[in-house]
Every structure is written in structure tokens, then in C-alpha cells.
Write an enzyme that holds these catalytic residues in place. Structure first.
Site, PDB file in Angstrom:
ATOM      1  N   ASP A  41       0.829  -1.214   0.000  1.00 23.08           N
ATOM      2  CA  ASP A  41       0.000   0.000   0.000  1.00 23.08           C
ATOM      3  C   ASP A  41       0.860   1.259   0.000  1.00 23.08           C
ATOM      4  O   ASP A  41       0.398   2.345   0.343  1.00 23.08           O
ATOM      5  CB  ASP A  41      -0.965  -0.003   1.191  1.00 23.08           C
ATOM      6  CG  ASP A  41      -0.241   0.095   2.525  1.00 23.08           C
ATOM      7  OD1 ASP A  41       0.994  -0.110   2.539  1.00 23.08           O
ATOM      8  OD2 ASP A  41      -0.905   0.383   3.542  1.00 23.08           O
ATOM      9  N   HIS A 246      25.002  12.658 -15.007  1.00 21.32           N
ATOM     10  CA  HIS A 246      23.781  12.370 -14.257  1.00 21.32           C
ATOM     11  C   HIS A 246      24.061  11.514 -13.013  1.00 21.32           C
ATOM     12  O   HIS A 246      23.258  10.662 -12.633  1.00 21.32           O
ATOM     13  CB  HIS A 246      22.731  11.708 -15.163  1.00 21.32           C
ATOM     14  CG  HIS A 246      22.230  12.650 -16.215  1.00 21.32           C
ATOM     15  ND1 HIS A 246      21.687  12.237 -17.403  1.00 21.32           N
ATOM     16  CD2 HIS A 246      22.205  14.004 -16.262  1.00 21.32           C
ATOM     17  CE1 HIS A 246      21.348  13.297 -18.130  1.00 21.32           C
ATOM     18  NE2 HIS A 246      21.662  14.383 -17.453  1.00 21.32           N
ATOM     19  N   ASP A 263      24.741  19.971  -8.185  1.00 19.67           N
ATOM     20  CA  ASP A 263      23.655  20.469  -9.037  1.00 19.67           C
ATOM     21  C   ASP A 263      22.375  20.195  -8.266  1.00 19.67           C
ATOM     22  O   ASP A 263      21.868  19.071  -8.254  1.00 19.67           O
ATOM     23  CB  ASP A 263      23.685  19.737 -10.384  1.00 19.67           C
ATOM     24  CG  ASP A 263      22.699  20.317 -11.386  1.00 19.67           C
ATOM     25  OD1 ASP A 263      21.754  21.017 -10.956  1.00 19.67           O
ATOM     26  OD2 ASP A 263      22.857  20.053 -12.591  1.00 19.67           O
ATOM     27  N   ASP A 274      17.216  25.775 -10.205  1.00 20.42           N
ATOM     28  CA  ASP A 274      18.201  24.847 -10.771  1.00 20.42           C
ATOM     29  C   ASP A 274      19.575  25.500 -10.677  1.00 20.42           C
ATOM     30  O   ASP A 274      19.897  26.382 -11.462  1.00 20.42           O
ATOM     31  CB  ASP A 274      17.808  24.569 -12.238  1.00 20.42           C
ATOM     32  CG  ASP A 274      18.668  23.495 -12.889  1.00 20.42           C
ATOM     33  OD1 ASP A 274      19.534  22.919 -12.197  1.00 20.42           O
ATOM     34  OD2 ASP A 274      18.460  23.240 -14.093  1.00 20.42           O
ATOM     35  N   HIS A 366      13.239  21.400 -16.511  1.00 19.28           N
ATOM     36  CA  HIS A 366      13.425  21.614 -17.956  1.00 19.28           C
ATOM     37  C   HIS A 366      12.038  22.024 -18.463  1.00 19.28           C
ATOM     38  O   HIS A 366      11.256  21.194 -18.913  1.00 19.28           O
ATOM     39  CB  HIS A 366      13.912  20.341 -18.653  1.00 19.28           C
ATOM     40  CG  HIS A 366      15.262  19.899 -18.170  1.00 19.28           C
ATOM     41  ND1 HIS A 366      15.688  18.603 -18.211  1.00 19.28           N
ATOM     42  CD2 HIS A 366      16.284  20.596 -17.624  1.00 19.28           C
ATOM     43  CE1 HIS A 366      16.918  18.521 -17.709  1.00 19.28           C
ATOM     44  NE2 HIS A 366      17.296  19.723 -17.347  1.00 19.28           N
ATOM     45  N   TYR A 388      34.686  19.360 -18.087  1.00 19.98           N
ATOM     46  CA  TYR A 388      34.812  18.061 -17.403  1.00 19.98           C
ATOM     47  C   TYR A 388      36.133  17.415 -17.787  1.00 19.98           C
ATOM     48  O   TYR A 388      36.387  17.190 -18.983  1.00 19.98           O
ATOM     49  CB  TYR A 388      33.612  17.163 -17.766  1.00 19.98           C
ATOM     50  CG  TYR A 388      32.318  17.896 -17.463  1.00 19.98           C
ATOM     51  CD1 TYR A 388      31.809  17.941 -16.169  1.00 19.98           C
ATOM     52  CD2 TYR A 388      31.666  18.647 -18.452  1.00 19.98           C
ATOM     53  CE1 TYR A 388      30.672  18.678 -15.867  1.00 19.98           C
ATOM     54  CE2 TYR A 388      30.531  19.391 -18.165  1.00 19.98           C
ATOM     55  CZ  TYR A 388      30.042  19.403 -16.861  1.00 19.98           C
ATOM     56  OH  TYR A 388      28.922  20.152 -16.568  1.00 19.98           O
ATOM     57  N   ARG A 397      31.038  22.784 -13.117  1.00 16.79           N
ATOM     58  CA  ARG A 397      29.876  23.395 -13.784  1.00 16.79           C
ATOM     59  C   ARG A 397      29.352  24.489 -12.859  1.00 16.79           C
ATOM     60  O   ARG A 397      29.394  24.331 -11.631  1.00 16.79           O
ATOM     61  CB  ARG A 397      28.777  22.352 -14.051  1.00 16.79           C
ATOM     62  CG  ARG A 397      27.500  22.960 -14.640  1.00 16.79           C
ATOM     63  CD  ARG A 397      26.541  21.937 -15.260  1.00 16.79           C
ATOM     64  NE  ARG A 397      25.883  21.059 -14.320  1.00 16.79           N
ATOM     65  CZ  ARG A 397      26.169  19.790 -14.126  1.00 16.79           C
ATOM     66  NH1 ARG A 397      27.134  19.205 -14.825  1.00 16.79           N
ATOM     67  NH2 ARG A 397      25.500  19.053 -13.253  1.00 16.79           N
TER      68      ARG A 397
HETATM   69  N1  GLY Z   1      19.665  19.932 -12.989  1.00 15.69           N
HETATM   70  C1  GLY Z   1      19.382  19.620 -14.316  1.00 15.69           C
HETATM   71  C2  GLY Z   1      19.954  20.580 -15.226  1.00 15.69           C
HETATM   72  O1  GLY Z   1      20.824  21.352 -14.852  1.00 15.69           O
HETATM   73  O2  GLY Z   1      19.555  20.694 -16.343  1.00 15.69           O
HETATM   74 MN    MN Z   2      21.123  21.866 -12.860  1.00 20.29          MN
HETATM   75 MN    MN Z   3      19.825  23.107 -15.662  1.00 20.16          MN
END
Ligand code: GLY
Ligand code: MN
Ligand code: MN
Length: 430
Positions: A41, A246, A263, A274, A366, A388, A397
Site C-alpha cells: 500500500d 547524471h 547540481d 536549478d 526543464h 569536465y 559546472r
Molecule cells: N539539474 C538539471 C539541469 O541542470 O539541467
Molecule cells: Mn542543474
Molecule cells: Mn539546468
């Protein structure tokens, strides 16, 4: 909901923008998300379908919004259907939207129970020629599950085969792409919460901490600021892991001398933020780390300046690629021959910077938004260049969220979040 109530005028305006684009004699229907099962459940936490939220503010499962601007009876021009609540549900699950509350959050005067949907819908379909279906045409979508929206479309096509169908998605892509001031304030609030998390982490990080401990620090700060949590699965990657774009395991120990890429973004009232920051685990950049970091920062600053009305997203990416190429030449990571012989479809800089620089940001990280027409004021974009270097166990980044202005440079919603080398070193060593 943890967030403060939103003025329903936002949703009234959003609906007006949508209905202005509908064909005469048409109905549009928007469904909430399902609550997704885990097993037994157990269920996933509920996340409202962003389009339904955008048009109604209703943040509850088993909800349908119906828009029919040409309905003969004015009360049927917009209807919110919500799950019937009762005392039993109130005791077990807490307060759900009553008809009055449904009106309060959405500004929609006609609120019916969901159990009456089929009967009312049938009556209205006899007045309509066309139905707008809300399919997901996001350029990155990849959905295997059947959503509530999908089930509705299937049912509706079978039940009403003589009607014409239209797509809601192109309208939503356009109107959601340009934000209302109230939306910018909500995104700004999400950014502010993210900034609080980052400051907390700047004080917390030192050699030996684990990536998941850092994730926990963010979550702590997000929750105590009325955010539900992360807007997307956070990436907290130190050393080599920062080069895995990722990486979401967040399970390694942060080592002295390594850089740490984070990130992360808080959500607030379903709006995302973001952010990416990359910091030295021990609080001091080495000369090499400074060199690469400064190159990324320069690209970010130059790219940001290009986010003005009229810019084309595709051309912008080509220009950012040129700036990045010149930085990589400066760092000695590319030489002239690499650039002269590059494949135009995969330019040399992509070896070190293989993702896009900017995407629309809003209710979805996004977000929806036009990408082939010129940028306009009040669009919100990320700016997120990176370099990178897996051979050096380092990925850097930097990412902020900015709002395009009528004139001049965009407004950076993350301008108060430490970014310069000196600021970060100072904060980490105070
Ligand atoms: N955190 C996802 C991106 O930067 O697009
Ligand atoms: Mn991001
Ligand atoms: Mn982003």
C-alpha cells in the site's frame, strides 16, 4: 501544502491566456497526475501535473479542469472537478479541497465532485465540436507509464468518435515559456531557498564528509523554508563523479584536494530552481582548479549577456561554443589543429563540454517554452557551462537561473548565491 497560498489571480490570468488560443466551440480538459504505486500500500509522494496546476492552482489528486469558453451556460465556461471529500477522508487523509476551497485556490466559481464528471461532460460535448487533449510533447519527454491524461484521452476518443481533436501542448509550450511576475516571484523564492542550502553547505563541507551528508544538509534547509524538497534528483559528486553528468548516487566520501560539484535546486509551490556550484572540498582552490573554474565562470558571464530579447536559442548555443573553444585553447586542452579539423556536428569543445548551456526553467526544471522563436522578456533560462576533465578527477559546472529583461542583461535570480572564488574561499574558511 507547505507553501503559502498563491493569489488565484495568477491562475485566472493563465486560463485567459489559454482560452484566447482555443478554437470556437471547443472544450479543453486537463487531468491531475495519479499517485504512483510503489508496492503493497506504499505510494510515491504526490506531484501535481504541472499543466493542471498552471491553469488552476489545484494541488490535489483526482482533479479535472474543464475549459469551454463558448458554453451556453456561463457557469460551465470553466469547471473544476475535485474528489468528493467527507469526514472519513478528513480524519484519515486530512483536509481535501471542498467546493469553497476549490474556488479559493483557483478562482473557478463552478466546482463539482469528480463523480459527476461523465454526466456533465456528456452534456457539454453535445454543445462542442472539438476537444483539446493535453499530450506531453516536451522535447526531452520519455514516458512509459500511462498517465491519467492518457486514460482520459483513450476513453474520450472511444466515447465521442465524431468530435474533432486538437492539441493543448503547443499553446501551453508558448504561454508557460513566458512567466508572469507572480511566477518569477515564486521561482525567486525557490532560488532563495536554494541559496540558503548552499550557504549551509559551505559551512559544512570539509575533507571526510560524505556526499549524502551534504544532500541531507540541503534537504534540512529546504524543508525548514516551506519547500517540499529537491526540484529534481540532486547531483552531489566529488572528484571523478563530477564528470558523470547524471551522477545521483551521492554515496562517496569527499577527499582533501578534490572539487565537489553540486547540481541542486529547491522547489517551492511546485516551481523549480536549478543551481550548480562547484567548490573545493578543503575550502581552498589550487592554482589549476582556479584556472579551470575561472574559465567556466567567464563563459557563464559571457553567455548570460546574450540572453536578451531576440536571441535564438540555437544560434546562442553556437556562440557559447565559440567562447568555450577559446577558453579551452587558453587552457591548452585544445590546440588549433583540433579546432581546424573539428566536425561541425560535434565541435572540438564538446569533448570537455558536452551538454547544453541553457534551458527554460519554471514549473518543470526543464520547462516548457519555445526554442525555435526569438527569446522574449520574462522567459526564465538557466546558464550552465561546464568543463569536465575525468583524467584530472575534476568536473566544474556553474549554473544560475536568469530572467530575460525588456532591455539589457537578464536579471539573475541567484545573484546573491556565492559564486566568485574569493567569496567561496572566504565563506568556507570563516
Ligand atoms: N539539474 C538539471 C539541469 O541542470 O539541467
Ligand atoms: Mn542543474
Ligand atoms: Mn539546468
Amino acid at each position: 501544502m507547505k507553501y503559502h497560498p498563491i493569489d488565484p489571480a495568477l491562475f485566472v490570468k493563465n486560463r485567459a491566456k489559454f482560452t484566447a488560443k482555443m478554437k470556437p466551440g471547443s472544450i479543453a480538459v486537463f487531468n491531475s497526475n495519479d499517485i504512483y504505486p510503489i508496492g503493497a500500500d506504499s505510494t510515491m509522494p504526490f506531484e501535481q501535473a504541472r499543466d493542471l496546476f498552471y491553469l488552476s492552482g489545484a494541488d490535489q489528486e483526482e482533479t479535472i479542469l474543464l475549459l469551454f469558453p463558448d458554453a451556453i451556460e456561463p457557469k460551465h465556461r470553466e469547471i473544476l472537478f475535485v474528489r468528493e471529500t467527507n469526514e472519513h477522508i478528513a480524519i484519515w487523509e486530512g483536509a481535501k479541497l471542498t467546493k469553497e476551497k476549490g474556488y479559493e485556490v483557483s478562482g473557478i466559481k463552478t466546482v463539482y465532485w469528480l463523480k459527476d464528471f461523465e454526466k456533465i461532460f456528456f452534456g457539454l460535448m453535445t454543445e462542442a465540436d472539438t476537444v483539446y487533449f493535453n499530450t506531453n510533447e516536451h522535447y526531452r519527454q520519455s514516458v512509459e507509464t500511462q498517465t491519467r491524461e492518457d486514460r482520459f484521452i483513450k476513453w474520450c476518443k472511444e466515447k465521442f468518435p465524431a468530435h474533432k481533436w486538437e492539441k493543448s501542448n503547443p499553446i501551453l509550450q508558448n504561454i508557460r515559456g513566458t512567466k508572469e511576475p507572480r511566477e518569477i516571484a515564486l521561482i525567486g523564492q525557490a532560488c532563495k531557498i536554494t541559496g540558503k542550502g548552499f550557504r549551509r553547505v559551505l559551512e559544512f563541507v570539509k575533507p571526510g564528509v560524505w556526499e549524502y551528508e551534504i544532500e541531507a544538509e540541503y534537504m534540512h534547509e529546504f524543508l525548514r523554508n516551506r519547500s517540499r524538497g529537491f526540484a529534481y534528483t540532486p547531483i552531489v559528486g566529488s572528484g571523478f563523479s563530477a564528470c558523470v553528468l547524471h551522477y545521483i548516487e551521492n554515496n562517496q566520501q569527499c577527499k582533501d584536494g578534490d572539487m565537489l560539484l553540486m547540481d541542486v535546486g529547491a522547489e517551492y509551490a511546485n516551481y523549480a530552481s536549478d543551481m550548480t556550484r562547484t567548490i573545493p572540498v578543503n575550502g581552498r582552490f589550487t592554482a589549476r582548479q582556479k584556472e579551470v573554474y575561472s574559465a567556466v565562470l567567464r563563459v557563464k558571464k559571457e553567455a548570460t549577456k546574450m540572453l536578451v530579447p531576440g536571441t535564438l536559442w540555437g544560434e546562442y548555443h553556437q556562440e557559447v561554443g565559440k567562447i568555450m573553444t577559446s577558453e579551452l585553447l587558453g587552457l591548452g586542452l585544445l590546440d588549433k589543429a583540433d579546432v581546424q579539423n573539428e566536425n561541425p556536428d560535434w565541435p572540438a569543445y564538446k569533448k570537455y563540454f558536452m551538454h547544453g548551456t541553457s534551458h527554460h526553467m519554471g514549473l518543470d526544471t526543464h520547462d516548457y517554452g519555445p526554442l525555435k522563436t526569438p527569446m522574449q522578456a520574462n522567459m526564465v533560462f538557466t546558464v550552465e557551462p561546464g568543463i569536465y576533465l575525468p583524467g584530472e578527477n575534476m568536473g566544474i559546472r556553474l549554473e544560475d537561473d536568469v530572467v530575460i529583461q525588456e532591455q539589457g542583461e537578464p536579471l539573475n535570480l541567484m545573484q546573491d548565491i556565492p559564486l566568485e572564488i574569493e567569496e567561496i574561499e572566504e565563506y568556507m574558511n570563516k
